[in-house]
Design an enzyme around this catalytic site. Structure first.
Site, PDB file in Angstrom:
ATOM      1  N   ASN A   1     -10.206   0.054   0.482  1.00  0.00           N
ATOM      2  CA  ASN A   1      -9.095   0.308   0.468  1.00  0.00           C
ATOM      3  C   ASN A   1      -8.261  -0.430  -0.893  1.00  0.00           C
ATOM      4  OD1 ASN A   1      -6.114  -0.397   0.606  1.00  0.00           O
ATOM      5  ND2 ASN A   1      -6.189  -1.260   2.886  1.00  0.00           N
TER       6      ASN A   1
ATOM      7  N   CYS B   1       0.637  -1.370  -0.240  1.00  0.00           N
ATOM      8  CA  CYS B   1       0.005  -0.170  -0.021  1.00  0.00           C
ATOM      9  C   CYS B   1       0.904   1.376   0.052  1.00  0.00           C
ATOM     10  CB  CYS B   1      -0.933  -0.103   1.205  1.00  0.00           C
ATOM     11  SG  CYS B   1      -2.178  -1.470   1.068  1.00  0.00           S
TER      12      CYS B   1
ATOM     13  N   HIS C   1      -3.216   7.115   2.883  1.00  0.00           N
ATOM     14  CA  HIS C   1      -3.682   6.123   2.294  1.00  0.00           C
ATOM     15  C   HIS C   1      -5.037   5.590   2.829  1.00  0.00           C
ATOM     16  CE1 HIS C   1      -4.198   1.741   1.425  1.00  0.00           C
ATOM     17  NE2 HIS C   1      -3.693   1.437   2.661  1.00  0.00           N
TER      18      HIS C   1
END
Length: 345
Positions: A289, A121, A259
């Site tokens: 996500n 990520c 994020h």
């Protein structure tokens, strides 16, 4: 601890000049997951802040998303020539070769440098540092950076802890050579890792340590409580260092772009930094996500909505498997954001 990538030399800063994103057409709502997994819709939203997410249909792969986002970013930049393409992904089409050369070919960019970057990520920020290095070193005048992930393909379809969290998508930037004092110039990068905690976020199989399997080792696994704690700590610290490196104060941040791992994580990091809710860019409710693609998708959506405007002082931060983390700053430039053809915002 975190390392800072030195500022580009005068005249060789990486400057954002194009922006685009794309989400696959299939939308999975919390109601859909309740019908399939029996998980309460209210529990999913309360735990994650997510109401729906986009997932790839059968036959659609990461490169398909990357091409769509890259096409829009290139159009946003006036379709100027690029000399390198970087794809940040943890879900490449194949383990070999890299996905980037095929994406470059499909975009009509055959012959340029093209390669993948993998930092889960945090992949977009690692890719951003790499693209900035290409420009600073004089290897490219312009670089196309695409972050694309199809994390739904890594999940155990019966796992009620991971399936609600992740969505698929791609976001892209075009970076050009410019000067460090102009809008869009990427600030100093703060990057870090801790491999001693690599088991907190992992897919055990399909590597040299454990080869291909059809069992549970082939699925994504995450130790949620520990990840939560480290994500808040690492992103808060990296963000503080990045702001100090830019010569800014935290109360001068106009937009906080983190994020989108979990709404509670983002909120807690913002609270640690003292950034009020009206300065936080968020889209996790309708995309989930999206791993490496999370930050550039959010940048593109916030720009398209007008929530992110020219002159805003922007703080970016991310955290992912590895463990890896990063942060940087940018004064937002004037950009045309080419929205997806279906108008999804």
């Amino acid at each position: 601890m975190a390392g800072i990538v030195p500022q580009a030399l005068p005249g060789k800063a990486a400057v954002i000049c194009g922006l685009g994103y794309w989400l696959p057409p299939n939308v999975v709502t919390n109601e859909d997951l309740h019908a399939r997994l029996g998980t309460s819709t209210e529990w999913i939203y309360r735990r994650t802040g997510i109401s729906s997410r986009h997932v790839v249909p059968p036959g659609m792969v990461t490169s398909d998303l990357a091409v769509e986002a890259g096409t829009r970013a290139l159009a946003s930049a006036g379709n100027a020539e690029v000399q390198a393409l970087i794809v940040a992904t943890t879900t490449p089409d194949r383990s070999c070769p890299a996905t980037a050369p095929e994406v470059a070919s499909r975009l009509g960019l055959t012959g340029i440098a093209a390669f993948d970057v993998s930092a889960v990520c945090t992949g977009f920020l690692y890719g951003l540092a790499t693209a900035s290095g290409f420009i600073a070193a004089g290897l490219a005048e312009r670089v196309l950076l695409i972050a694309a992930d199809t994390f739904s393909t890594l999940l155990d379809p019966e796992d009620r802890t991971t399936v609600p969290i992740f969505g698929d998508g791609a976001g892209a930037l075009v970076l050009r050579r410019g000067t460090a004092d102009e809008p869009g110039a990427i600030g100093k990068m703060v990057l870090g890792s801790d491999g001693e905690l690599s088991d907190l976020i992992a897919v055990e199989a399909a590597g040299s340590q454990k080869q291909f399997t059809t069992g549970q080792e082939g699925y994504f696994r995450m130790q949620g409580r520990e990840v939560f704690r480290h994500a808040v700590e690492r992103m808060s610290t990296a963000a503080t260092v990045a702001v100090e490196a830019a010569g800014w104060r935290l109360d001068q941040i106009d937009r906080f772009v983190a994020h989108q791992a979990n709404a509670r994580i983002t909120s807690l990091v913002a609270s640690e930094l003292g950034i009020p809710s009206d300065r936080q860019a968020q889209n996790i409710e309708h995309v989930g996500n999206t791993a490496a693609a999370s930050v550039p998708i959010l940048l593109a959506e916030a720009t398209a909505r007008g929530h992110l405007a020219p002159g805003h002082r922007v703080l970016l931060t991310a955290f992912g498997g590895g463990l890896t983390w990063g942060a940087t700053t940018v004064v937002w430039p004037k950009l045309d954001c080419v929205v997806p053809l279906d108008g999804e915002l």
